[in-house]
Design a protein around this motif. Structure first.
Motif, short mmCIF file in Angstrom:
data_model
loop_
_atom_site.label_atom_id
_atom_site.label_comp_id
_atom_site.label_asym_id
_atom_site.label_seq_id
_atom_site.Cartn_x
_atom_site.Cartn_y
_atom_site.Cartn_z
N PRO A 1 -4.08 1.24 9.46
CA PRO A 1 -2.86 1.07 8.68
C PRO A 1 -2.70 -0.34 8.13
CG PRO A 1 -2.33 1.06 11.01
CD PRO A 1 -3.81 1.36 10.89
N ILE A 2 -2.21 -0.40 6.90
CA ILE A 2 -1.97 -1.67 6.21
C ILE A 2 -0.52 -1.70 5.74
CG2 ILE A 2 -2.63 -3.14 4.26
CD1 ILE A 2 -5.29 -1.50 4.18
N GLU A 3 0.18 -2.79 6.03
CA GLU A 3 1.52 -2.98 5.49
C GLU A 3 1.37 -3.58 4.10
OE1 GLU A 3 5.63 -4.70 7.12
OE2 GLU A 3 4.06 -6.21 6.87
N VAL A 4 1.83 -2.86 3.10
CA VAL A 4 1.67 -3.24 1.70
C VAL A 4 3.03 -3.70 1.16
CG1 VAL A 4 1.01 -2.42 -0.58
CG2 VAL A 4 -0.18 -1.56 1.43
N LYS A 5 3.04 -4.89 0.51
CA LYS A 5 4.28 -5.45 -0.04
C LYS A 5 4.06 -5.93 -1.48
CE LYS A 5 6.33 -7.12 4.24
NZ LYS A 5 6.98 -8.27 4.88
N PRO A 6 4.19 -5.02 -2.45
CA PRO A 6 4.10 -5.44 -3.85
C PRO A 6 5.48 -5.82 -4.40
CG PRO A 6 4.05 -3.06 -3.74
CD PRO A 6 4.14 -3.56 -2.33
N THR A 7 5.50 -6.77 -5.32
CA THR A 7 6.72 -7.15 -6.02
C THR A 7 6.43 -7.15 -7.51
OG1 THR A 7 7.40 -8.54 -4.15
CG2 THR A 7 8.50 -8.93 -6.25
N PHE A 8 7.32 -6.53 -8.26
CA PHE A 8 7.16 -6.41 -9.71
C PHE A 8 8.31 -7.10 -10.43
CE2 PHE A 8 4.87 -2.82 -7.98
CZ PHE A 8 3.72 -2.80 -8.73
N GLU A 9 8.02 -7.60 -11.60
CA GLU A 9 9.04 -8.14 -12.49
C GLU A 9 8.67 -7.68 -13.90
OE1 GLU A 9 10.04 -12.54 -13.73
OE2 GLU A 9 10.69 -12.11 -11.67
N THR A 10 9.58 -6.95 -14.54
CA THR A 10 9.34 -6.37 -15.87
C THR A 10 8.02 -5.59 -15.89
OG1 THR A 10 10.39 -8.37 -16.71
CG2 THR A 10 9.53 -6.86 -18.33
N ASN A 11 7.86 -4.74 -14.88
CA ASN A 11 6.68 -3.88 -14.72
C ASN A 11 5.36 -4.66 -14.58
OD1 ASN A 11 8.07 -1.47 -14.63
ND2 ASN A 11 8.01 -1.23 -16.85
N GLU A 12 5.44 -5.92 -14.23
CA GLU A 12 4.24 -6.73 -14.01
C GLU A 12 4.19 -7.12 -12.53
OE1 GLU A 12 2.48 -11.08 -15.25
OE2 GLU A 12 3.74 -10.02 -16.68
N LEU A 13 3.03 -6.96 -11.92
CA LEU A 13 2.84 -7.33 -10.52
C LEU A 13 2.85 -8.85 -10.39
CD1 LEU A 13 2.24 -6.26 -7.64
CD2 LEU A 13 -0.18 -6.48 -8.19
N ILE A 14 3.84 -9.39 -9.67
CA ILE A 14 3.93 -10.85 -9.52
C ILE A 14 3.56 -11.31 -8.11
CG2 ILE A 14 5.58 -11.19 -11.39
CD1 ILE A 14 7.78 -11.41 -9.22
N SER A 15 3.55 -10.38 -7.14
CA SER A 15 3.19 -10.72 -5.78
C SER A 15 2.64 -9.48 -5.09
CB SER A 15 4.42 -11.24 -5.02
OG SER A 15 4.14 -11.41 -3.66
N PHE A 16 1.62 -9.69 -4.25
CA PHE A 16 1.05 -8.57 -3.49
C PHE A 16 0.56 -9.10 -2.15
CE2 PHE A 16 -2.31 -5.84 -1.97
CZ PHE A 16 -1.76 -4.58 -2.13
N LYS A 17 1.03 -8.48 -1.08
CA LYS A 17 0.58 -8.84 0.27
C LYS A 17 0.11 -7.57 0.97
CE LYS A 17 3.72 -12.70 0.65
NZ LYS A 17 4.90 -13.26 1.29
N ALA A 18 -1.01 -7.68 1.65
CA ALA A 18 -1.55 -6.58 2.44
C ALA A 18 -1.82 -7.14 3.84
CB ALA A 18 -2.83 -6.04 1.83
N ASN A 19 -1.00 -6.72 4.80
CA ASN A 19 -1.08 -7.26 6.15
C ASN A 19 -1.63 -6.22 7.12
OD1 ASN A 19 0.20 -9.75 5.44
ND2 ASN A 19 2.11 -8.63 5.32
N SER A 20 -2.44 -6.70 8.03
CA SER A 20 -2.98 -5.86 9.11
C SER A 20 -1.86 -5.46 10.05
CB SER A 20 -4.04 -6.67 9.86
OG SER A 20 -4.37 -6.03 11.06
N ILE A 21 -1.87 -4.20 10.45
CA ILE A 21 -0.95 -3.74 11.49
C ILE A 21 -1.82 -3.51 12.72
CG2 ILE A 21 0.61 -1.92 12.23
CD1 ILE A 21 1.39 -1.57 9.36
N GLU A 22 -1.66 -4.35 13.69
CA GLU A 22 -2.49 -4.28 14.89
C GLU A 22 -2.22 -2.98 15.63
OE1 GLU A 22 -4.87 -6.50 15.53
OE2 GLU A 22 -4.24 -7.62 13.78
N GLN A 23 -3.29 -2.35 16.10
CA GLN A 23 -3.15 -1.09 16.84
C GLN A 23 -3.32 -1.33 18.30
OE1 GLN A 23 -5.99 1.59 15.10
NE2 GLN A 23 -4.59 2.09 13.46
#
Length: 59
Positions: free
Chosen positions: A37-59
Motif C-alpha cells: 500500500p502507498i499513501e498518495v497525496k496529489p494536489t491540483f491547481e487549475t487542473n494542473e498537478l502542482i504537488s505529488f507525494k507517495a509515502n510508504s505505509i509500513e506493514q
C-alpha cells in the motif's frame, strides 16, 4: 491524468491515474508491481498537478 513515479516500497517505476477534479486528495492505492500500500497525496491547481507525494505505509 496518468502520473509516473517510483514506488516507495520496491522502487520500481509505476503509474497511477489521478482525478484532477478534486484539488487536494489523500488515498491509499496498492503498487501494481509489489502490491504494497502507498499513501498518495496529489494536489491540483487549475487542473494542473502542482504537488505529488507517495509515502510508504509500513506493514
Amino acid at each position: 491524468m496518468e502520473h509516473f513515479f517510483q514506488c516507495p516500497h520496491c522502487w520500481e517505476s509505476i503509474s497511477m491515474v489521478l482525478d484532477q477534479s478534486v484539488r487536494q486528495q489523500t488515498y491509499i492505492e496498492d503498487c501494481e508491481v509489489c502490491c504494497n500500500p502507498i499513501e498518495v497525496k496529489p494536489t491540483f491547481e487549475t487542473n494542473e498537478l502542482i504537488s505529488f507525494k507517495a509515502n510508504s505505509i509500513e506493514q
